[in-house]
Scaffold this motif. Structure first.
Motif, PDB file in Angstrom:
ATOM      1  N   ASP A 191      29.888  26.774  64.859  1.00  0.00           N
ATOM      2  CA  ASP A 191      29.548  25.949  63.637  1.00  0.00           C
ATOM      3  C   ASP A 191      28.681  24.638  64.273  1.00  0.00           C
ATOM      4  O   ASP A 191      27.710  24.085  63.908  1.00  0.00           O
ATOM      5  CB  ASP A 191      30.750  25.448  62.930  1.00  0.00           C
TER       6      ASP A 191
ATOM      7  N   ALA B   3      27.822  28.448  59.186  1.00  0.00           N
ATOM      8  CA  ALA B   3      28.408  27.541  59.202  1.00  0.00           C
ATOM      9  C   ALA B   3      29.030  26.810  58.178  1.00  0.00           C
ATOM     10  O   ALA B   3      30.120  26.109  58.075  1.00  0.00           O
ATOM     11  CB  ALA B   3      27.508  26.446  59.884  1.00  0.00           C
TER      12      ALA B   3
ATOM     13  N   HIS C  37      37.276  23.357  59.799  1.00  0.00           N
ATOM     14  CA  HIS C  37      35.638  23.476  59.453  1.00  0.00           C
ATOM     15  C   HIS C  37      35.333  21.988  59.476  1.00  0.00           C
ATOM     16  O   HIS C  37      35.531  21.009  58.939  1.00  0.00           O
ATOM     17  CB  HIS C  37      36.109  23.999  57.903  1.00  0.00           C
TER      18      HIS C  37
END
Length: 553
Positions: free
Chosen positions: A128, A250, A267
């Motif tokens: 990501d 992502a 995240h």
């Protein structure tokens, strides 16, 4: 005693598909990255009642070089809530390679309170952060290409505000010159790098609700100003679609598990001292739709990550925090009371009494938002019984609940009392942000500086005054404020330990993040690109011929 890595490797992880099955996540929303990591499609949010769970925010007193264990506490609390019979989720930011190889080391918890697999999480994970870097630098490249081939947007080369980015601490890239080597390479101009965690693309990723919102926000990014003073946006370069394509995976949160198989969503990774400092809104809302309690960590102390969550993220995402945990340690309080790092293992009630003043300010800060608070006193082996008793009594006198937290050494068992305290106060929230977004930019900065940082006044440099006038004239004055400052003091000066007050708070400049939807006030000597120290953590990290990693904790 086993170290973090040895403990992590001793655990038999459940296949991530089993974790997903326990949560009733349909297979069509799941994409596996090996056996123990999966991405959950952001589209799964549409199938959830995202108002189900109660949101618990974990923040801390002002951090010290000794480390306070905020991530460890967040993980331990979530595991303990599960042990009490509730369904709990922990949502965290992704570690940045800069701090991992710099000062901080790994950021996946510690001891018997970790998220796993810790090696993958601390390194490239699902890519990501690299995707954020690529999307950001695509825009940088398109700016210079546009200028090289005619500059139809009349971009002023001296007023380009969009930097380049890299996920590593590198002081040599703070101020650079690009475009050298003749006409074929473009026009020479000053430029800079920021660490990826400070990229506006990182902020946008964590604030977007879906791909359409992501693309729209990227399009609204102001990359600089024309020679006639007009803001120039990414959508005028037609770059928002390509950047969104790079981020198409992502945007999906990453599902992993704790050492006790409690689910975790990790995240995004904006820093709290130079950005808004919390994981993605998508991950938090998804967890709220799956759990009774969601434990979300905000970066650094209540003056940074927590304030930004309460004044910016929560109103934006329509989130209502139910309770706040402030992580504190006796070692940190003694440090703020004047003790040196090397002496923190020695008993000193006088230094402790002085240092508790720092914790007092953080408790008061949280209560200003109408939120109930419990202090998690993170226990260290050097803490004496007299110090523990003195501290817990002082915290109770400050009007806060307190729990001795031993999640590092005991896992969920060490945080059971903390979990019970959180459950007890979780219905007492009367959450209200501190300022109104429609207030002038100066007023919002003043509210934060005086109410949260305890300054007597705000002083602006000429650059800051010019930026205030320009942003107001161009219609950006209704955006919330994200303050970039040191994490090591409540003030803008890292040398001011304890509970400074009555000082002048200096704003050096302001930076517009129109796509993310906020204005950054850059204060003190804060750097948007950290540097490596004389002996960074990288020198401790190694790998053998069998692929076994050492030093990554």
């Amino acid at each position: 005693m086993l170290n973090d890595l040895q403990i992590a490797r001793s655990v038999q992880l459940k296949p991530i598909t089993c974790i997903a099955d326990d949560l009733s996540i349909p297979k069509e929303y799941l994409r596996n990255y090996g056996n123990y990591i999966a991405k959950v499609s952001h589209k799964f949010l549409n199938a959830l009642n995202t108002k189900k769970g109660k949101l618990v925010i974990v923040t801390a007193m002002t951090p010290t070089p000794a480390g306070e264990g905020k991530t460890t506490t967040s993980i331990g609390l979530s595991m303990a809530l599960n042990k009490l019979g509730y369904r709990s989720f922990v949502t965290l930011r992704e570690p940045s390679l800069g701090p991992v190889f710099g000062v901080k080391g790994g950021a996946a918890g510690g001891g018997y309170s970790q998220v796993l697999p810790m090696e993958e999480i601390n390194l490239h994970f699902t890519g990501d952060i690299h995707a954020v870097s690529a999307a950001h630098n695509l825009i940088s490249a398109m700016i210079d290409a546009h200028i090289r081939f005619g500059n139809e947007l009349d971009i002023d080369l001296t007023r380009i505000t969009w930097p380049r980015t890299i996920d590593m601490n590198d002081r040599a890239l703070r101020e650079i010159v690009v475009g050298l080597g003749g006409h074929a390479n473009g026009y020479p101009r000053q430029d800079q790098f920021v660490i990826t965690a400070a990229s506006e693309i990182m902020a946008i990723l964590c604030l977007s609700k879906d791909l359409s919102d992501l693309k729209k926000r990227i399009g609204e990014v102001v990359i600089g100003w024309s020679r006639t003073g007009k803001p120039v946006k990414v959508k005028e370069l037609n770059a928002e679609g390509a950047a969104a394509v790079i981020l198409k995976d992502a945007i999906d949160p990453n599902l992993v598990q704790t050492i006790e198989s409690t689910p975790a969503l990790i995240h995004g990774g904006p820093f709290a001292n130079i950005a808004h400092g919390t994981n993605s809104i998508i991950a938090t809302r998804m967890a709220l739709g799956l759990a009774d309690y969601v434990v979300t960590e905000t970066g650094f102390g209540s003056d940074l990550g927590a304030e930004k969550f309460f004044d910016f993220v929560a109103p934006l995402a329509d989130l209502k925090p139910a309770a706040v945990v402030i992580v504190a340690t006796i070692r940190a309080m003694k440090y703020h009371g004047g003790m040196s790092l090397k002496d923190l293992g020695n008993e000193d009630i006088d230094a402790l009494a002085k240092g508790i003043e720092n914790l007092r300010v953080h408790i008061e800060n949280v209560k200003k938002f109408g939120l109930p608070v419990v202090v998690a006193l993170n226990r260290f082996a050097s803490d004496t019984q007299q110090e523990i008793a003195f501290t817990m009594n002082c915290i109770e006198e400050l009007g806060a609940k307190v729990s001795l937290n031993e999640a590092f050494a005991k896992g969920s068992e060490g945080a059971i009392d903390l979990a019970k305290e959180v459950v007890e106060i979780a219905d007492e929230s009367k959450f209200t942000p501190l300022y109104n977004w429609d207030s002038p930019l100066e007023k919002k900065i003043e509210v934060i500086a005086k109410e949260i940082y305890r300054a007597k006044e705000v002083v602006y440099s000429k650059d800051a005054v010019d930026s205030l006038k320009k942003f107001t004239k161009d219609g950006f004055s209704n955006l919330p404020i994200v303050i970039a400052k040191t994490q090591y003091s409540l003030s803008d000066d890292p040398s001011k330990l304890g509970a400074p007050s009555g000082y002048s708070f200096t704003v050096r400049d302001l930076k517009l993040s129109a796509g993310a939807g906020f204005v950054v006030a850059i204060c003190g000597e804060i750097m948007l690109m950290p540097g490596l120290g004389k002996k960074p953590n990288a020198v401790n990290i190694d790998i053998d011929e069998d692929g076994n990693i050492t030093g990554l904790f």
